[in-house]
Design a protein around this motif. Structure first.
Motif, mmCIF file in Angstrom:
data_model
loop_
_atom_site.group_PDB
_atom_site.id
_atom_site.type_symbol
_atom_site.label_atom_id
_atom_site.label_comp_id
_atom_site.label_asym_id
_atom_site.label_seq_id
_atom_site.Cartn_x
_atom_site.Cartn_y
_atom_site.Cartn_z
ATOM 1 N N LEU A 46 -2.376 -17.209 21.134
ATOM 2 C CA LEU A 46 -3.400 -18.105 21.693
ATOM 3 C C LEU A 46 -2.765 -19.419 22.132
ATOM 4 C CD1 LEU A 46 -6.310 -18.935 22.289
ATOM 5 C CD2 LEU A 46 -6.526 -19.627 19.909
ATOM 6 N N PHE A 50 -2.559 -16.158 16.512
ATOM 7 C CA PHE A 50 -2.730 -17.565 16.866
ATOM 8 C C PHE A 50 -1.584 -18.062 17.727
ATOM 9 C CE2 PHE A 50 -6.186 -17.919 13.865
ATOM 10 C CZ PHE A 50 -6.989 -18.816 14.530
ATOM 11 N N LYS A 73 -2.685 -12.491 11.657
ATOM 12 C CA LYS A 73 -3.382 -13.706 12.109
ATOM 13 C C LYS A 73 -2.397 -14.723 12.673
ATOM 14 C CE LYS A 73 -5.127 -16.365 8.921
ATOM 15 N NZ LYS A 73 -6.006 -16.733 7.800
ATOM 16 N N LYS A 74 -1.272 -14.849 12.020
ATOM 17 C CA LYS A 74 -0.278 -15.829 12.458
ATOM 18 C C LYS A 74 0.235 -15.501 13.854
ATOM 19 C CE LYS A 74 0.750 -16.477 7.641
ATOM 20 N NZ LYS A 74 -0.575 -15.898 7.322
ATOM 21 N N TYR A 97 -8.895 -22.795 26.406
ATOM 22 C CA TYR A 97 -9.209 -21.366 26.355
ATOM 23 C C TYR A 97 -9.420 -20.899 24.910
ATOM 24 C CZ TYR A 97 -8.454 -16.344 26.452
ATOM 25 O OH TYR A 97 -8.585 -14.995 26.277
ATOM 26 N N MET A 99 -6.462 -20.883 9.937
ATOM 27 C CA MET A 99 -5.640 -21.854 10.637
ATOM 28 C C MET A 99 -6.511 -22.881 11.319
ATOM 29 S SD MET A 99 -2.266 -20.256 12.341
ATOM 30 C CE MET A 99 -2.129 -18.796 11.335
ATOM 31 N N PRO A 108 -10.644 -17.258 22.981
ATOM 32 C CA PRO A 108 -10.892 -15.860 23.335
ATOM 33 C C PRO A 108 -12.321 -15.374 23.099
ATOM 34 C CG PRO A 108 -8.886 -16.066 22.033
ATOM 35 C CD PRO A 108 -9.545 -17.405 22.020
ATOM 36 N N CYS A 139 -7.197 -25.177 14.199
ATOM 37 C CA CYS A 139 -6.873 -25.600 15.559
ATOM 38 C C CYS A 139 -8.156 -25.592 16.373
ATOM 39 C CB CYS A 139 -5.841 -24.677 16.199
ATOM 40 S SG CYS A 139 -6.456 -23.040 16.516
#
Lengths: 132, 180
Positions: free
Chosen positions: A59, A56, A52-53, B44, B1, B46, B3
């Protein structure tokens, strides 16, 4: 007296089937399948908490690329400039800045561009000195 | 997380229009595909379609470099044994001129339900006219390669939740021009 396992086994089975709710077909009905699936689910969960880290970070980089290119800068140049300008913000904070506070991000980019210009000039001067 | 994650329909969608006359197919596709995906904005996300609409006029006037009209072929497979079909680019162009650019873009998009859904925002028109005047599309300049290298024209930031960002786009445009 002979020790029996009936109640303990039932409790154990109950716990497993409870955890296996929502699994497909036999994986929630058959004890052996449910156990195996749960084991594997745990492995995936462990792996993907780490993956996951990375996902992200990718992204954030994609977003920063867009934000940088809107301002006439390539992502790699942006990161180089950030280092030159000693901006310690990470990719997450920067990408959030670009979304929620583009004006501040503009200032960061302006800072980066002055540092890059200085750097480029220095490199050019060095090359000239070398060839001369 | 924790964000930013765009929600479906949260960001206002913009419309762009580009005239394909004389533009190279792959380069044009590489400019359009990220816009359909929403990768041209820092918002953006996904799993959400954050892209904008793109209208392309004069799709029948795109060009290939080299001898690709003659040499490039498109393959299909019908699913039956011996069912592989091959068609030269010029033949496909004669049959369906808009298909050349459409295929180029389609193949740059994610191969997923969302990717196919994003393709719906692409509007291709043979000839100079399109029926989307009501959407007041913004005219796009074609560029090739990385937008930063070519001195990009700025797509305005999305309105809606991020309304204040739109005002900044103008200021940054002037700034990036000053740098170039």
């Amino acid at each position: 007296m002979r020790a029996t396992k009936g109640a303990a086994r039932n409790r154990k089975k109950k716990r497993i089937f409870h955890a296996a709710k929502g699994f497909v077909g036999g994986r929630r009905r058959l004890l052996k399948s449910a156990k195996e699936t749960l084991l594997r689910a745990g492995v995936y969960a462990f792996r993907d908490r780490r993956a996951k880290k990375r996902a992200f970070r990718r992204l954030f980089i994609t977003r920063l690329t867009a934000a940088a290119e809107m301002r006439g800068l390539r992502y790699s140049r942006l990161v180089h400039g950030l280092k030159l300008a000693k901006v310690g913000l990470d990719r997450k904070s920067l990408s959030e800045l670009a979304i929620y506070d583009p004006k501040v991000f503009d200032q960061v980019v302006a800072l980066v561009q002055t540092e890059l210009a200085k750097h480029d000039a220095a490199v050019l001067a060095r090359q000239k000195a070398k060839s001369a | 997380m924790n964000c930013y994650q765009a929600k479906t329909g949260e960001l206002a969608k913009h419309w762009y229009v580009i005239d394909a006359t004389g533009l190279v197919v792959g380069r044009l596709a590489a400019q359009i595909a990220p816009i359909l995906m929403g990768k041209h904005r820092p918002t953006y996300t996904p799993h959400v379609d954050t892209g904008d609409y793109v209208i392309v006029t004069n799709v029948d006037k795109v060009v290939f470099t080299g001898e690709k009209w003659r040499q490039k072929t498109y393959q299909r497979y019908s699913g039956y044994p011996g069912g592989q079909r091959e068609e030269a680019a010029w033949k496909l162009f004669q049959r369906r001129p808009e298909r050349i650019l459409e295929l180029a873009i389609e193949r740059m998009m994610p191969k997923s339900k969302l990717g196919r859904h994003m393709m719906d925002k692409l509007k291709l028109f043979v000839g100079p006219d399109h029926p989307h005047q009501a959407q007041q599309p913004i005219v796009l300049e074609a560029y090739s390669g990385r937008p930063a290298a070519a001195g990009i024209q700025l797509p305005p930031l999305p309105k809606g939740l991020l309304a204040h960002a739109a005002a900044v786009a103008g200021a940054t445009a002037a700034e990036s021009e000053a740098d170039a």
